[in-house]
Design a protein around this motif. Sequence first.
Motif, PDB file in Angstrom:
ATOM      1  N   MET A 110      -4.017   0.377  10.400  1.00 39.05           N
ATOM      2  CA  MET A 110      -3.013   1.365  10.039  1.00 39.05           C
ATOM      3  C   MET A 110      -2.835   1.414   8.541  1.00 39.05           C
ATOM      4  O   MET A 110      -3.133   0.453   7.842  1.00 39.05           O
ATOM      5  CB  MET A 110      -1.688   0.999  10.705  1.00 39.05           C
ATOM      6  N   LYS A 111      -2.214   2.502   8.093  1.00 38.67           N
ATOM      7  CA  LYS A 111      -1.988   2.690   6.668  1.00 38.67           C
ATOM      8  C   LYS A 111      -0.535   3.058   6.419  1.00 38.67           C
ATOM      9  O   LYS A 111       0.099   3.648   7.272  1.00 38.67           O
ATOM     10  CB  LYS A 111      -2.904   3.766   6.131  1.00 38.67           C
ATOM     11  N   CYS A 112      -0.121   2.721   5.211  1.00 39.99           N
ATOM     12  CA  CYS A 112       1.267   3.041   4.804  1.00 39.99           C
ATOM     13  C   CYS A 112       1.376   4.524   4.598  1.00 39.99           C
ATOM     14  O   CYS A 112       0.544   5.116   3.903  1.00 39.99           O
ATOM     15  CB  CYS A 112       1.657   2.272   3.529  1.00 39.99           C
ATOM     16  N   VAL A 113       2.441   5.127   5.174  1.00 36.17           N
ATOM     17  CA  VAL A 113       2.608   6.569   5.064  1.00 36.17           C
ATOM     18  C   VAL A 113       3.019   6.986   3.676  1.00 36.17           C
ATOM     19  O   VAL A 113       2.917   8.136   3.322  1.00 36.17           O
ATOM     20  CB  VAL A 113       3.642   7.064   6.077  1.00 36.17           C
ATOM     21  N   LYS A 114       3.514   6.015   2.892  1.00 34.03           N
ATOM     22  CA  LYS A 114       3.981   6.336   1.558  1.00 34.03           C
ATOM     23  C   LYS A 114       2.898   6.163   0.523  1.00 34.03           C
ATOM     24  O   LYS A 114       2.651   7.047  -0.289  1.00 34.03           O
ATOM     25  CB  LYS A 114       5.186   5.448   1.197  1.00 34.03           C
ATOM     26  N   CYS A 115       2.295   4.961   0.508  1.00 29.19           N
ATOM     27  CA  CYS A 115       1.295   4.708  -0.538  1.00 29.19           C
ATOM     28  C   CYS A 115      -0.122   4.718  -0.008  1.00 29.19           C
ATOM     29  O   CYS A 115      -1.093   4.750  -0.750  1.00 29.19           O
ATOM     30  CB  CYS A 115       1.593   3.376  -1.242  1.00 29.19           C
ATOM     31  N   GLY A 116      -0.306   4.676   1.326  1.00 34.05           N
ATOM     32  CA  GLY A 116      -1.630   4.712   1.914  1.00 34.05           C
ATOM     33  C   GLY A 116      -2.330   3.397   1.934  1.00 34.05           C
ATOM     34  O   GLY A 116      -3.513   3.316   2.269  1.00 34.05           O
TER      35      GLY A 116
END
Length: 381
Positions: A1-7
Motif C-alpha cells: 500500500m501507499k500513503c494517500v498524501k505523500c505516496g
Amino acid sequence: MKCVKCGATLKDNTIFCENCGQEVQIVPDYNVFEDEYLKALLEEDDLKNKKPAEVPPGEEEEPKPEPQKKKNKKLVICVISIVVLLLLIVGITVGMILQKRNTADYQIAKAKEALSSKEYQVALEYYEKALEFEPDNKELLHAMADIYRQQGDFDSAYVSYMDLINKDSGDYKAYEALISILAENNKTEEIIALGKEVTDPSILPLFEEYMVVPPTFSVDEGTYEEYQIISLSAAKGCEIYYTTDGSDPVKKGKLYTSSIDLEELEEADSYVISAVCKNQKGIYSDSVTKKYKIDLQAPDMPEVSPDGGSFTTATTVTITIPEGCVAYYTWDGTEPSINSEQYSAMIEVPEGDHILSVVLMDQKTELFSNVYRGHFSYYPD
C-alpha cells in the motif's frame, strides 16, 4: 500500500505513514486505465442483454432504414455482374473475329483490299498468311508472282512461276509469264533451255519463236562409192550457215545459198559438214554435223566380144562401155592409156596374130579399170 498524501510505501499493519504522519487509508492498488476499460466492458454487456421495450398496440415502431453498408454491397454486386456480362460478350465477339481471320478467304479478301490501294507489300503479307491455310492454292501463287512482277522483282517472280510449273507442268499461264520475264531480261538461252524440257504439246507453241529447228541434209552421212551433192533445208524464215571442216558454224559458218558438191571441195576423200539455222530473232538452232567418206571404185574390166580366137574371115570386135566411162585399146599388147585409140564403134580384127588390150576409164573419177587382154588370130583363106 501507499500513503494517500505523500505516496510513500507503507509497511504492513501500519496505522500512520512513517514519512508524513498521515493516517493510513486502505486504497486498492489498481490502474485507473484498467478500471475504465472494465467499466466499458460491463456497459456493453448490459446493452446486449437488455430486452427491447414493449411497444404499445397501434404504435408499431417504423422499420429502420437499411444500413448504407448493405446498399453499397448490393451496388457492387450489380456492377460486377454487368462487367462480367460485358466481358463475356466481348470475349465471344473477339473469338468470332479471330476465328474468321484464321481462314484463307479472309486473308485473300484483305489482300485484294490492299491491292486496290496499291499497297503491294501488305497484299503479299496477306497472301503469305493465306498460303499457310491453303499451301497448294495455285491462284495464290499466281497472285503473288504477278505482284512481284509489277514491283519489278523479277527474281522473286521467276522463283514463283517456276514453283508453279514444278507443281503443274501444264500450267500455260505460268509458262507464258515466265517466258515474258526472261525475254524482258534478255535471257534467251534460259528460254531455250526451258523449252527443251517441255513435253506437253499444248505448251510447245509458246516456244516456237525461240526453238529453232536444225537444218536437214538431203544425204545422210556414210561412205559412198561416188561423190555426193548435199542439199540443206530449213524452216521458213530461217537462214543456214555451214562449214566443211567440222568447225563451229555459228562462229565460222558461211551462208548457204546452193548445194554442196563434195567433189568440188579440197578434201581428198573424207568430209565433215556442220550446219545451223538462224531465225529472224537471231536465235540459232542446235548444230548438226554429218561425216562423209568417198571410196571411189574403178570401173570393172571391160567386156569384149568376141573374147579372142582364130578367124579366117573378117571379124569385128565390140566393147561394152558403162555409162560415164570411155575405153582405150591397143593391138600390140601394150597397156592402153588416154593416149591410145579411144573406142567409139566396132573395130576390125587386123590380119595376123595380135593381143587386144582394152581399159575403161571413169570420166568423173578418172579411175581406170583392169586391162582386158585377148589373143586374136586372123588369116584369110
